[in-house]
Design a protein around this motif. Structure first.
Motif, mmCIF file in Angstrom:
data_model
loop_
_atom_site.group_PDB
_atom_site.id
_atom_site.type_symbol
_atom_site.label_atom_id
_atom_site.label_comp_id
_atom_site.label_asym_id
_atom_site.label_seq_id
_atom_site.Cartn_x
_atom_site.Cartn_y
_atom_site.Cartn_z
ATOM 1 N N HIS A 336 0.822 -1.217 0.000
ATOM 2 C CA HIS A 336 0.000 0.000 0.000
ATOM 3 C C HIS A 336 0.855 1.265 0.000
ATOM 4 O O HIS A 336 0.464 2.282 -0.569
ATOM 5 N N LEU A 337 2.031 1.220 0.643
ATOM 6 C CA LEU A 337 2.858 2.417 0.800
ATOM 7 C C LEU A 337 3.411 2.931 -0.519
ATOM 8 O O LEU A 337 3.763 4.109 -0.638
ATOM 9 N N ILE A 338 3.516 2.049 -1.528
ATOM 10 C CA ILE A 338 4.060 2.475 -2.824
ATOM 11 C C ILE A 338 3.103 2.172 -3.974
ATOM 12 O O ILE A 338 3.489 2.276 -5.139
ATOM 13 N N THR A 339 1.856 1.823 -3.631
ATOM 14 C CA THR A 339 0.859 1.601 -4.686
ATOM 15 C C THR A 339 -0.459 2.300 -4.327
ATOM 16 O O THR A 339 -0.698 3.423 -4.723
ATOM 17 N N THR A 340 -1.284 1.622 -3.539
ATOM 18 C CA THR A 340 -2.643 2.089 -3.265
ATOM 19 C C THR A 340 -2.682 3.447 -2.585
ATOM 20 O O THR A 340 -3.470 4.324 -2.963
ATOM 21 N N ASN A 341 -1.880 3.623 -1.533
ATOM 22 C CA ASN A 341 -1.883 4.902 -0.816
ATOM 23 C C ASN A 341 -1.497 6.050 -1.730
ATOM 24 O O ASN A 341 -2.087 7.143 -1.670
ATOM 25 N N VAL A 342 -0.501 5.819 -2.578
ATOM 26 C CA VAL A 342 -0.031 6.875 -3.476
ATOM 27 C C VAL A 342 -1.102 7.196 -4.524
ATOM 28 O O VAL A 342 -1.356 8.366 -4.826
ATOM 29 N N ALA A 343 -1.741 6.151 -5.048
ATOM 30 C CA ALA A 343 -2.813 6.372 -6.020
ATOM 31 C C ALA A 343 -3.937 7.199 -5.407
ATOM 32 O O ALA A 343 -4.491 8.100 -6.052
ATOM 33 N N ARG A 344 -4.265 6.920 -4.147
ATOM 34 C CA ARG A 344 -5.328 7.686 -3.479
ATOM 35 C C ARG A 344 -4.912 9.136 -3.284
ATOM 36 O O ARG A 344 -5.681 10.062 -3.571
ATOM 37 N N VAL A 345 -3.707 9.360 -2.812
ATOM 38 C CA VAL A 345 -3.212 10.721 -2.584
ATOM 39 C C VAL A 345 -3.246 11.535 -3.869
ATOM 40 O O VAL A 345 -3.634 12.709 -3.871
ATOM 41 N N LEU A 346 -2.862 10.903 -4.974
ATOM 42 C CA LEU A 346 -2.769 11.612 -6.249
ATOM 43 C C LEU A 346 -4.106 11.726 -6.974
ATOM 44 O O LEU A 346 -4.216 12.439 -7.969
ATOM 45 N N GLY A 347 -5.127 11.013 -6.492
ATOM 46 C CA GLY A 347 -6.406 11.021 -7.185
ATOM 47 C C GLY A 347 -6.451 10.062 -8.358
ATOM 48 O O GLY A 347 -7.299 10.207 -9.252
ATOM 49 N N LEU A 348 -5.567 9.059 -8.377
ATOM 50 C CA LEU A 348 -5.525 8.070 -9.454
ATOM 51 C C LEU A 348 -6.119 6.733 -9.021
ATOM 52 O O LEU A 348 -5.978 5.720 -9.715
ATOM 53 N N HIS A 349 -6.803 6.727 -7.882
ATOM 54 C CA HIS A 349 -7.237 5.479 -7.255
ATOM 55 C C HIS A 349 -8.351 4.765 -8.007
ATOM 56 O O HIS A 349 -8.634 3.601 -7.713
#
Length: 389
Positions: A336-349
């Motif tokens: 999650h720290l380098i995939t899902t969480n980042v996608a959520r932060v960037l709005g790419l989730h």
């Protein structure tokens, strides 16, 4: 190397040993078409005559391709003059670390490097198969833009997904006033709303005494939501990391730790994640990034330049692997720290960060030591460790 085996116009079937979405799935087959994942299962039966290329990788683990939200794709540096500008990053250097998506940033130097240069590089990486985006702006305030306006950049330029990296609490920053910070964040928020984007504001934290105070005031005194802001380099020194833990807990906010190649007075990203977790910061509020191809300058007590090195993304992957190997986090959570969480932060989730039907087919295949062996972006294999140069 960057593989020419792009499978253009074909479907791709990956047969792997295990699939983590990041959660472990009871499946070993991933079917891809049109750049998307269209089926997950076991022993998928493909009708005869279908244009399917099969990748046999039963010895490898499939995970979402990693997302690096802080990359100096055009090179950072310049603090010691024109001879100290860092080089551009290559598509191979990105894909070889299992990274499928990057966000390009400008740093100290927005004079010899410009938003136009950054956009050209981002589009060049896209042409080579990397999923690439950029922040408008740089260290200084008012931030340099492509159109002359933050809102217009976000609204009219697809590759622009936010503002950054704005420097605060750093002797290299433009020392923005609180009202200036509030204005550019507000402009980013409205521009992002008009464009249907998250519009993250990515803040560079220096080692100055003000620390996170400008961002704490921003969230406490305005209507700006915490998910609009992401402070990075919060592991620059132990006191700043402690402040970042309190900031994350107080505002239910996310913080980004940097994989410093040489931590110096700071903490490695491995140590930083470990300490944030010990302080009770939820794993879903932590992201990791590389600062790749940025400069690692050294200054004396008076701020005079002494020298520098160039950051690499190898440290990011090594520190992330260490979190799993040393039992700090299980693989499912560490991803999650380098995939899902980042996608959520960037709005790419809605399209990245998971291996799910309908999501982008951005897939990294890892060996048993969690070392990237193959990287697929939109279903196209852009890196294979076994491919010949």
């Amino acid at each position: 190397m960057i593989s020419s085996d792009r499978y253009d116009g074909l479907m791709v079937l990956l047969r792997v040993g295990a699939v983590f979405s990041p959660e472990r799935l009871e499946t070993a087959d991933i079917l891809v078409a049109g750049g998307k994942i269209i089926a997950l299962g076991n022993d998928l039966d493909i009708p005869s005559g279908w244009p399917v290329r099969v990748v046999e990788a039963s010895h490898l683990i499939a995970v979402p391709a990693f997302i690096d939200q802080h990359v100096h794709v055009t090179g950072g540096g310049g603090e010691g003059g024109c001879g100290t500008r860092c080089p551009e990053i290559t598509a191979r250097e990105i894909a070889a670390m299992g990274i499928g998506t990057v966000v390009g940033v400008l740093g100290t130097d927005s004079i010899s490097r410009s938003p136009a240069d950054l956009l050209a590089k981002v589009r060049g990486l896209r042409a080579e198969g990397i999923s690439a985006y950029m922040y408008t702006g740089a260290y200084r305030v008012p931030p340099p833009t492509l159109t002359g306006d933050i809102q217009r950049d976000l609204t009219w330029i697809p590759e622009v997904i936010g503002l950054g990296e704005i420097a605060i609490s750093d002797h290299r920053s433009s020392q923005p006033r609180q009202d200036e910070i509030e204005r550019i964040v507000s402009d980013t928020r409205v521009g992002a709303m008009l464009a249907g984007k998250r519009g993250i504001c990515h803040f560079h934290l220096g080692d100055g005494k003000r620390g996170l105070e400008p961002l704490r005031r921003l969230l406490a005194e305005t209507e700006i939501p915490a998910d609009q802001i992401i402070p990075t380099h919060v592991n620059r020194h132990p006191a700043l990391l402690e402040e970042a833990a309190d900031y994350a807990l107080t505002f239910n906010a996310s913080v980004d730790v940097t994989a410093f190649e040489e931590a110096g007075d700071g903490l490695s990203s491995f140590d930083a994640v470990s300490r944030l977790l010990e302080r009770g910061v939820p794993a879903e509020r932590i992201t990791m990034s590389s600062d790749c191809n940025g400069s690692l300058p050294e200054f004396d007590a008076n701020g005079a330049y002494l020298g520098m090195k160039v950051a690499r993304n190898t440290t990011l992957i090594a520190d992330w692997q260490r979190l799993v190997h040393e039992g700090v986090l299980p693989l499912e959570t560490a991803l999650h720290l380098i995939t899902t969480n980042v996608a959520r932060v960037l709005g790419l989730h809605a399209s990245k960060g998971h291996l799910c039907i309908g999501f982008d087919a951005d897939i990294t295949l890892l060996d048993s030591k969690l070392q990237p062996q193959q990287t697929f972006v939109a279903g196209k294999r852009i890196y294979d460790v076994n491919a010949e140069e």
